[in-house]
Scaffold this active site. Structure first.
Site, mmCIF file in Angstrom:
data_model
loop_
_atom_site.group_PDB
_atom_site.id
_atom_site.type_symbol
_atom_site.label_atom_id
_atom_site.label_comp_id
_atom_site.label_asym_id
_atom_site.label_seq_id
_atom_site.Cartn_x
_atom_site.Cartn_y
_atom_site.Cartn_z
ATOM 1 N N LYS A 122 -11.088 0.877 13.368
ATOM 2 C CA LYS A 122 -9.862 1.561 13.818
ATOM 3 C C LYS A 122 -9.973 1.955 15.290
ATOM 4 C CE LYS A 122 -7.110 1.709 10.179
ATOM 5 N NZ LYS A 122 -5.828 1.005 10.184
ATOM 6 N N ASP A 149 1.957 -9.070 2.090
ATOM 7 C CA ASP A 149 0.827 -8.451 1.394
ATOM 8 C C ASP A 149 0.048 -9.538 0.661
ATOM 9 O OD1 ASP A 149 0.278 -5.250 0.563
ATOM 10 O OD2 ASP A 149 -0.714 -6.729 -0.699
ATOM 11 N N ILE A 189 -3.347 -11.894 6.369
ATOM 12 C CA ILE A 189 -3.130 -11.811 7.829
ATOM 13 C C ILE A 189 -4.179 -12.616 8.602
ATOM 14 C CG2 ILE A 189 -1.889 -9.617 7.869
ATOM 15 C CD1 ILE A 189 -4.604 -8.261 8.528
ATOM 16 N N TYR A 232 -15.065 1.047 8.845
ATOM 17 C CA TYR A 232 -13.615 1.263 8.965
ATOM 18 C C TYR A 232 -13.290 2.094 10.216
ATOM 19 C CZ TYR A 232 -9.174 3.557 7.545
ATOM 20 O OH TYR A 232 -7.907 4.083 7.474
ATOM 21 N N GLY A 263 0.825 -1.211 0.000
ATOM 22 C CA GLY A 263 0.000 0.000 0.000
ATOM 23 C C GLY A 263 0.857 1.258 0.000
HETATM 24 C C1 AKB Z 1 -9.801 6.716 4.020
HETATM 25 O O1 AKB Z 1 -10.234 7.651 3.339
HETATM 26 O O2 AKB Z 1 -10.442 5.705 4.307
HETATM 27 C C2 AKB Z 1 -8.403 6.853 4.575
HETATM 28 C C3 AKB Z 1 -8.422 7.442 5.944
HETATM 29 C C4 AKB Z 1 -8.810 8.850 6.129
HETATM 30 O O3 AKB Z 1 -8.113 6.764 6.878
HETATM 31 N N1 AKB Z 1 -7.595 7.640 3.719
#
Ligand code: AKB
Length: 341
Positions: free
Chosen positions: A158, A35, A55, A154, A13
């Site tokens: 995180k 990867d 992973i 996402y 990445g």
């Molecule tokens: C995304 O847009 O998902 C990433 C981020 C802001 O973590 N670039």
């Protein structure tokens, strides 16, 4: 005797590219690059070994540690925010279960070789969720503890993984008869939108900035998927790599927290367009907002408060918007596309 190495997951990445370039200039670091896809050719001579795999495959990770002793892990593999919305279950598996697999591996390694394993984790401004544009305007620079209500899979992943890392670093098995640390020295950075002059992101929602610049340099028209007032914090890739390696090198005694905001500059899509047009006057850039993706950008802060990073480990970006465009993005991207022509 197993060879001591630094493992980079998601090595192919954007951040992986920058980190591998960085470590190839550091004499005493051997990198193993992991990867899903074979590592880009230009990077292959710059690492000690490459492993193609997932992973989520615990056997693969165990085979890896039968050959190498992991001293540090830069765990970059993730499905980014837009892509994760199309397959939230897969995103959860990769982003959360994958991270847990690597935290467990780091713990096993620390126990095995009797020293802490550094675990660097790129988190994101996606952990924030501002309820509306009035709130976004009112709290221009969010602190780490504010508005932790992500609206994306996402962002949820995180935020949770930050807490898992903090748990491993500070509270692992706290009820056992002889509590000891897990040996995982977890450190996370909440990155803003990153812009690289040499690679393109895939599957993110801050991607409109790099996409606009690269399209202009390549002579392609670009329809921006957010409106011109959409504003986010951004950072040039060299600063992102510097932040990671600087936090990694900071003495643990200096770190009052495990998770840090880092900022560089804040721009709206319209301001990016003006800068791009100044550099590439013929560029065709229009705005055709996509309601759902624009809403994600609206829920992210316009800028971040990175006071803690500045105080604890001396964070200071080298690239503000003028320098990022004038000295890094425009000249490097122009050379890159001139070479392709
Ligand atoms: C995304 O847009 O998902 C990433 C981020 C802001 O973590 N670039």
């Amino acid at each position: 005797m197993r060879r001591p190495v630094t493992l980079i997951t998601g090595a192919n990445g954007e951040i992986g590219h920058g980190l591998i370039e960085h470590f190839s200039r550091v004499a005493d670091v051997s990198v193993v690059a992991l990867d899903l896809k074979p590592l880009d050719e230009g990077l292959q001579g710059k690492v000690a070994a490459t492993v193609v795999g997932d992973i989520l495959e615990v056997d693969l990770l165990q085979r890896l540690v039968s050959e190498y002793e992991l001293r540090a892990i830069y765990h970059l593999a993730a499905l980014l925010s837009t892509r994760a919305e199309y397959s939230p279950d897969t995103a959860h598996r990769v982003n959360v279960e994958g991270t847990l697999n690597l935290l467990k591996l780091a713990h096993e390694q620390a126990v095995w070789h009797g020293r802490p394993v550094l675990f660097m984790f790129p988190s994101s401004i996606a952990v924030y969720g501002l309820p509306d544009l009035e709130t976004k305007a009112a709290c221009a620079r969010v602190r780490e503890v504010d508005h932790n209500f992500p609206t994306t899979m996402y962002g949820c992943n995180k935020l949770y993984c930050e807490q898992l890392g903090r748990y491993y670093a500070q509270y692992y098995r706290q009820l056992s008869a002889e509590p000891r640390t897990s040996g995982v020295d977890f450190r996370a950075l909440r990155f803003p939108g990153l812009i690289s002059a040499t690679t393109m992101p895939t599957g993110g929602t801050s991607d409109f900035a790099p996409e606009m610049i690269h399209a202009a340099a390549a002579g392609r028209p670009y329809a921006c998927f957010v409106g011109e007032h959409a504003r986010l914090p951004f950072m040039a890739m060299p600063d992102a790599i510097r932040a990671l390696t600087q936090l990694a090198a900071a003495p643990v005694s200096r770190l009052r927290q495990r998770i840090y905001n880092i900022g560089a500059f804040s721009l709206s899509a319209g301001e990016i367009r003006r800068r791009v047009l100044a550099a590439f006057p013929g560029a065709e850039i229009t705005f055709q907002p996509d309601r759902a993706r624009a809403a994600i950008v609206d829920s992210w802060p316009a800028d971040v408060d990175d006071t803690a990073a500045r105080q604890d480990w001396g964070w200071k970006p080298e690239y503000d918007a003028d320098r990022a465009f004038g000295e890094y993005l425009v000249p490097t991207i122009s050379r890159y596309y001139a070479g392709q022509a």
